[in-house]
Design a protein around this motif. Sequence first.
Motif, PDB file in Angstrom:
ATOM      1  N   SER A  31     -39.593  30.926 -87.670  1.00 14.73           N
ATOM      2  CA  SER A  31     -40.402  29.938 -88.373  1.00 14.73           C
ATOM      3  C   SER A  31     -40.946  28.930 -87.377  1.00 14.73           C
ATOM      4  CB  SER A  31     -39.557  29.187 -89.408  1.00 14.73           C
ATOM      5  OG  SER A  31     -39.068  30.074 -90.378  1.00 14.73           O
ATOM      6  N   GLN A  32     -42.221  28.622 -87.524  1.00 10.49           N
ATOM      7  CA  GLN A  32     -42.827  27.550 -86.753  1.00 10.49           C
ATOM      8  C   GLN A  32     -43.017  26.377 -87.706  1.00 10.49           C
ATOM      9  OE1 GLN A  32     -46.360  29.554 -85.137  1.00 10.49           O
ATOM     10  NE2 GLN A  32     -45.506  29.008 -83.177  1.00 10.49           N
ATOM     11  N   TYR A  33     -42.298  25.341 -87.471  1.00  7.67           N
ATOM     12  CA  TYR A  33     -42.370  24.231 -88.398  1.00  7.67           C
ATOM     13  C   TYR A  33     -43.448  23.229 -88.008  1.00  7.67           C
ATOM     14  CZ  TYR A  33     -38.110  25.895 -90.565  1.00  7.67           C
ATOM     15  OH  TYR A  33     -37.185  26.648 -91.234  1.00  7.67           O
ATOM     16  N   ASP A  34     -43.213  22.490 -86.951  1.00 13.15           N
ATOM     17  CA  ASP A  34     -44.183  21.460 -86.604  1.00 13.15           C
ATOM     18  C   ASP A  34     -44.053  21.079 -85.137  1.00 13.15           C
ATOM     19  OD1 ASP A  34     -41.731  20.319 -86.893  1.00 13.15           O
ATOM     20  OD2 ASP A  34     -42.352  18.673 -88.179  1.00 13.15           O
ATOM     21  N   ALA A  35     -45.056  20.332 -84.692  1.00 11.53           N
ATOM     22  CA  ALA A  35     -45.053  19.762 -83.349  1.00 11.53           C
ATOM     23  C   ALA A  35     -45.256  18.268 -83.488  1.00 11.53           C
ATOM     24  CB  ALA A  35     -46.170  20.381 -82.509  1.00 11.53           C
ATOM     25  N   LYS A  36     -44.860  17.536 -82.452  1.00 11.87           N
ATOM     26  CA  LYS A  36     -45.021  16.084 -82.549  1.00 11.87           C
ATOM     27  C   LYS A  36     -45.370  15.503 -81.187  1.00 11.87           C
ATOM     28  CE  LYS A  36     -40.047  15.081 -82.010  1.00 11.87           C
ATOM     29  NZ  LYS A  36     -38.870  14.479 -82.649  1.00 11.87           N
ATOM     30  N   HIS A  37     -46.073  14.345 -81.264  1.00 14.69           N
ATOM     31  CA  HIS A  37     -46.429  13.556 -80.069  1.00 14.69           C
ATOM     32  C   HIS A  37     -47.188  14.391 -79.044  1.00 14.69           C
ATOM     33  CE1 HIS A  37     -43.834  10.826 -82.044  1.00 14.69           C
ATOM     34  NE2 HIS A  37     -42.702  11.339 -81.612  1.00 14.69           N
ATOM     35  N   LEU A  38     -48.159  15.158 -79.517  1.00 13.18           N
ATOM     36  CA  LEU A  38     -48.923  15.990 -78.603  1.00 13.18           C
ATOM     37  C   LEU A  38     -49.939  15.151 -77.845  1.00 13.18           C
ATOM     38  CD1 LEU A  38     -49.634  19.100 -80.866  1.00 13.18           C
ATOM     39  CD2 LEU A  38     -47.765  18.753 -79.256  1.00 13.18           C
ATOM     40  N   MET A 123     -39.171  20.890 -75.753  1.00 14.02           N
ATOM     41  CA  MET A 123     -40.200  20.121 -75.066  1.00 14.02           C
ATOM     42  C   MET A 123     -41.272  21.064 -74.525  1.00 14.02           C
ATOM     43  SD  MET A 123     -39.304  17.011 -75.409  1.00 14.02           S
ATOM     44  CE  MET A 123     -40.466  16.260 -74.247  1.00 14.02           C
ATOM     45  N   LEU A 124     -42.519  20.698 -74.695  1.00 11.83           N
ATOM     46  CA  LEU A 124     -43.615  21.493 -74.161  1.00 11.83           C
ATOM     47  C   LEU A 124     -43.663  21.378 -72.641  1.00 11.83           C
ATOM     48  CD1 LEU A 124     -46.526  20.745 -76.672  1.00 11.83           C
ATOM     49  CD2 LEU A 124     -45.056  22.761 -76.572  1.00 11.83           C
ATOM     50  N   GLN A 125     -43.890  22.500 -71.989  1.00 11.46           N
ATOM     51  CA  GLN A 125     -43.988  22.555 -70.537  1.00 11.46           C
ATOM     52  C   GLN A 125     -45.442  22.800 -70.131  1.00 11.46           C
ATOM     53  OE1 GLN A 125     -41.291  21.859 -68.688  1.00 11.46           O
ATOM     54  NE2 GLN A 125     -40.208  21.590 -70.649  1.00 11.46           N
ATOM     55  N   LYS A 285     -43.487  14.989 -61.156  1.00 12.62           N
ATOM     56  CA  LYS A 285     -42.878  14.789 -62.462  1.00 12.62           C
ATOM     57  C   LYS A 285     -43.901  15.104 -63.545  1.00 12.62           C
ATOM     58  CE  LYS A 285     -40.481  11.345 -65.252  1.00 12.62           C
ATOM     59  NZ  LYS A 285     -40.042   9.940 -65.331  1.00 12.62           N
ATOM     60  N   THR A 286     -43.518  16.002 -64.470  1.00 18.02           N
ATOM     61  CA  THR A 286     -44.454  16.403 -65.519  1.00 18.02           C
ATOM     62  C   THR A 286     -44.517  15.342 -66.604  1.00 18.02           C
ATOM     63  OG1 THR A 286     -42.694  17.594 -66.685  1.00 18.02           O
ATOM     64  CG2 THR A 286     -44.010  18.851 -65.110  1.00 18.02           C
ATOM     65  N   ASP A 287     -45.695  15.170 -67.160  1.00 21.25           N
ATOM     66  CA  ASP A 287     -45.875  14.226 -68.260  1.00 21.25           C
ATOM     67  C   ASP A 287     -45.243  14.784 -69.528  1.00 21.25           C
ATOM     68  OD1 ASP A 287     -47.321  12.537 -66.615  1.00 21.25           O
ATOM     69  OD2 ASP A 287     -49.208  13.581 -67.036  1.00 21.25           O
ATOM     70  N   ASP A 288     -44.967  13.872 -70.466  1.00 19.98           N
ATOM     71  CA  ASP A 288     -44.453  14.278 -71.758  1.00 19.98           C
ATOM     72  C   ASP A 288     -45.615  14.839 -72.571  1.00 19.98           C
ATOM     73  OD1 ASP A 288     -43.204  14.675 -74.117  1.00 19.98           O
ATOM     74  OD2 ASP A 288     -42.637  12.594 -74.478  1.00 19.98           O
ATOM     75  N   LEU A 289     -45.594  16.151 -72.792  1.00 19.29           N
ATOM     76  CA  LEU A 289     -46.693  16.809 -73.490  1.00 19.29           C
ATOM     77  C   LEU A 289     -46.452  16.932 -74.985  1.00 19.29           C
ATOM     78  CD1 LEU A 289     -47.317  19.726 -70.947  1.00 19.29           C
ATOM     79  CD2 LEU A 289     -48.535  17.542 -71.111  1.00 19.29           C
ATOM     80  N   GLY A 290     -45.283  16.530 -75.451  1.00 21.83           N
ATOM     81  CA  GLY A 290     -44.928  16.682 -76.851  1.00 21.83           C
ATOM     82  C   GLY A 290     -43.833  17.722 -77.018  1.00 21.83           C
ATOM     83  N   SER A 291     -43.528  18.077 -78.243  1.00 20.65           N
ATOM     84  CA  SER A 291     -42.448  19.030 -78.501  1.00 20.65           C
ATOM     85  C   SER A 291     -42.782  19.879 -79.720  1.00 20.65           C
ATOM     86  CB  SER A 291     -41.123  18.295 -78.711  1.00 20.65           C
ATOM     87  OG  SER A 291     -41.247  17.295 -79.714  1.00 20.65           O
ATOM     88  N   LEU A 292     -42.084  20.999 -79.837  1.00 14.49           N
ATOM     89  CA  LEU A 292     -42.333  21.982 -80.882  1.00 14.49           C
ATOM     90  C   LEU A 292     -41.009  22.362 -81.528  1.00 14.49           C
ATOM     91  CD1 LEU A 292     -44.440  23.961 -82.210  1.00 14.49           C
ATOM     92  CD2 LEU A 292     -43.791  25.602 -80.436  1.00 14.49           C
ATOM     93  N   ARG A 293     -40.977  22.365 -82.874  1.00 15.76           N
ATOM     94  CA  ARG A 293     -39.745  22.711 -83.604  1.00 15.76           C
ATOM     95  C   ARG A 293     -39.831  24.161 -84.063  1.00 15.76           C
ATOM     96  NH1 ARG A 293     -37.705  20.982 -89.262  1.00 15.76           N
ATOM     97  NH2 ARG A 293     -39.807  20.176 -89.503  1.00 15.76           N
ATOM     98  N   LEU A 294     -38.797  24.946 -83.734  1.00 15.07           N
ATOM     99  CA  LEU A 294     -38.765  26.371 -84.038  1.00 15.07           C
ATOM    100  C   LEU A 294     -37.431  26.754 -84.656  1.00 15.07           C
ATOM    101  CD1 LEU A 294     -40.129  27.712 -80.625  1.00 15.07           C
ATOM    102  CD2 LEU A 294     -41.428  27.548 -82.744  1.00 15.07           C
ATOM    103  N   ASN A 295     -37.465  27.785 -85.471  1.00 16.09           N
ATOM    104  CA  ASN A 295     -36.244  28.412 -85.986  1.00 16.09           C
ATOM    105  C   ASN A 295     -36.348  29.902 -85.688  1.00 16.09           C
ATOM    106  OD1 ASN A 295     -34.012  29.300 -87.305  1.00 16.09           O
ATOM    107  ND2 ASN A 295     -34.542  28.475 -89.305  1.00 16.09           N
ATOM    108  N   ILE A 296     -35.501  30.376 -84.798  1.00 19.69           N
ATOM    109  CA  ILE A 296     -35.562  31.775 -84.358  1.00 19.69           C
ATOM    110  C   ILE A 296     -34.232  32.447 -84.657  1.00 19.69           C
ATOM    111  CG2 ILE A 296     -35.861  33.322 -82.383  1.00 19.69           C
ATOM    112  CD1 ILE A 296     -37.434  31.068 -81.028  1.00 19.69           C
ATOM    113  N   CYS A 297     -34.282  33.615 -85.283  1.00 16.58           N
ATOM    114  CA  CYS A 297     -33.082  34.425 -85.483  1.00 16.58           C
ATOM    115  C   CYS A 297     -33.272  35.740 -84.732  1.00 16.58           C
ATOM    116  CB  CYS A 297     -32.838  34.691 -86.963  1.00 16.58           C
ATOM    117  SG  CYS A 297     -32.346  33.215 -87.873  1.00 16.58           S
TER     118      CYS A 297
END
Length: 792
Positions: A31-38, A123-125, A285-297
Amino acid sequence: MSWYYDLMPYHLRLQTSRGKVQVLQEVVFMSQYDAKHLVPNKMRDFFCTINLDQEEVFRTQVVEKSLSPYFGEEFYFEIPRTFQWLSFYIYDKSVLQKDLRIGKVSIKKEDLCKYTGKENWFMLQPVDSNSEVQGKVHLELKLNELITDNGSVCQQLVVHIKECHGLPLINGQNCDPYATVSLVGPSRNDQKKTKVKKKTSNPQFNETFYFEVTRSSSYTKKSQFQVEEEDIEKLEVRVDLWNNGNLVQDVFLGEIKVPVKVLRNDSFQAWYLLQPRENGNKSSKTDDLGSLRLNICYTEDCVLPSEYYSSLRNLLLKSSDVQPISASAAYILSEVCRDKYDAVLPLVRLLLHHHKLVPFVAAVAELDLKDTQEANTVFRGNSLATRCVDEMMKIVGKHYLKVTLKPVIDEICESPKPCEIDPIKLREGDNVEINMENLRYYVDKVFREIVQSSISCPTLMCDVFYSLRHLAAKRFPNDPHVQYSAVSSFVFLRFFAVAVVSPHTFHLRPHHPDAQTSRTLTLISKAIQTLGSWGSLTKTKLYTFFFSVKEMYKRAQGRTRIGKKNFKKRWFCLTSREFTYHKQQGTLYKEPIFTIPIKNILAVEKLDESSFNKKNMFQVLHGEKPLYIQANNCVEASEWIEALCRVTRSNQKRLSFYHPSAFLNGNWLCCKATLENTVGCAPCTADVPADTHIEIDGDRETERIYSLFTINMSKLQKLEEACGSIAVYQGPRKEPDDYSNFTIEDSVATFHTLKQIIDIVEKLNESHEKYRKKRSSSAKYGSDPKNPATKK
């Protein structure tokens, strides 16, 4: 060894290899739920892609004007090839320019188990050439001792670079790779280079390089290093892969390092996974690009040869004959699993494969009805019987859903009308009377399609419903309606209504509908549930259905290998009667450009990438020239091959041999035969299975059931003790908390089955342990300590 990979309900199955151990891997839920602070830090339109390594296999819908987009999409699919990384790329959608990649989340195949079954924020890379490394290289290394003319001894390193596999795409195209091979030490760096291979992700180099490791004391030529024996401890072989940029800078594709000291005087051959540069992203140092919420089975199944499962398989298949049914192996499996769904999925698929599902469902449904006191609550709970029927409908009824609901669902989603009738949720300017008429129109259309679809209901579903209908009538003989409500509770409440409210889950729509459309579908679903309370079905066969409509590329008939118009985009359509393609999507209901009757298809096989330097190619062989088609990705190609094979397997004139490559410039590229009608040089891979309608690997499902029994061994042993206690003492049960929720109708019969299960599981444990030891002993040193390379 054969490898199976699965990532979500597409089940793409590779052909089973008899007598071999297979390792099958599957992401069963993602499941791909959401991303934040992109970033960039302003409202944009975002979408996300799911990639196997760098190959995109799925794409979410675009979420407009957001910095924290909610995707809410689920994917389930099997992986038809090996891979190193499961990656998720976040894109900023652009109208006029190329979509901008904001960042990515990449998870190593070996690390997927760490995140399975739970939600995680990642965290996004940043995306750069170093982070895009993938693929592997096949090396043979040897350290020789040479005697010079003056009798002294020196050592020579022989590096044979054979081939690479799975190199990344460059700008969406196959790369032009070459390799540099270096012998590196504290004070030396001897480098040599292979030839450039054009347009391939799997280059065959087959080049050998020689390096002097130590030299005799009489060696007089000026040298860059000190001639000492301990140099060997400090030397390493480094292989770097590059994409030849011609007029632009070459692009780094990955590297591997092997210490010379591990060779000694051995010949050493192994596959090595390419690695990023060690200092690739550490300098800044990489900038904060945001993050992604995942549910993987994620699951992994090690499937032994079929004969190992005969005892467990036979015990499960005779479950419907066991009296009482609660003493059967299949029923006990559902009792010991914490979540019944874990047991139901492989159990239903196994019983389906061996044509044992209908009697088993009838037996557990009869047990279910014993505890049902009122006719209006028949099959309304989440019992083993209802869950088995639910899963059966998902497996055998997906095409039935498409032919019945997809046209009307498409109309609702693509041309939505306001249907809100709740006064609290009405928007300004809405007319509740008009909304009511719109809702009535949709409900009437959906309900009419369902009622008129009985001719398309799969026979297996009808057989199950026939059994349920008579069992319900037998349990409540004074209620004339119960035989219909018993069936409609499944057909309407658990099948059609669920598909209406969640069309993307049943692959009726590519993405989750927007909020307003979701509300409309929810209202329609509730109305269908109410209207379907007294529905009924007629037992018939499935005559015709659309499997899929998809845009792909096909090679123009009769053209040469070169030419801009060689491959054209077309819309392909598959029914149970014919395979056609059309120029545009809007012409699907008009006369097609080209039609192949299903009965005329002789074989459907993959096409070698080398034929046209294109990936994901397959060929449809019929009476005329082969039809060469390029799918959009590997998952889609496997789906189409599977679908075409399924509808053509009863054809009488199917080929036994085919040509894996194309006929170009007067000869077959695979076998060099010059006659176009020459018999194929390779055996066809699609064998005719026992069940021509449903693709199921019985051994794989039995392995999953064995795994569930293994995980719940302590419960099996406690249940065995409980049955023994009841049988011997006929008194109160000991430690009721341990097994008070289990159904023990006949303690002696249940004890007998439990003993058989435990004995079989212990024997399978021994077989798996032998395989693990054998696999471990065959491991070769590789460039990644977590992933030791193995002999090919």
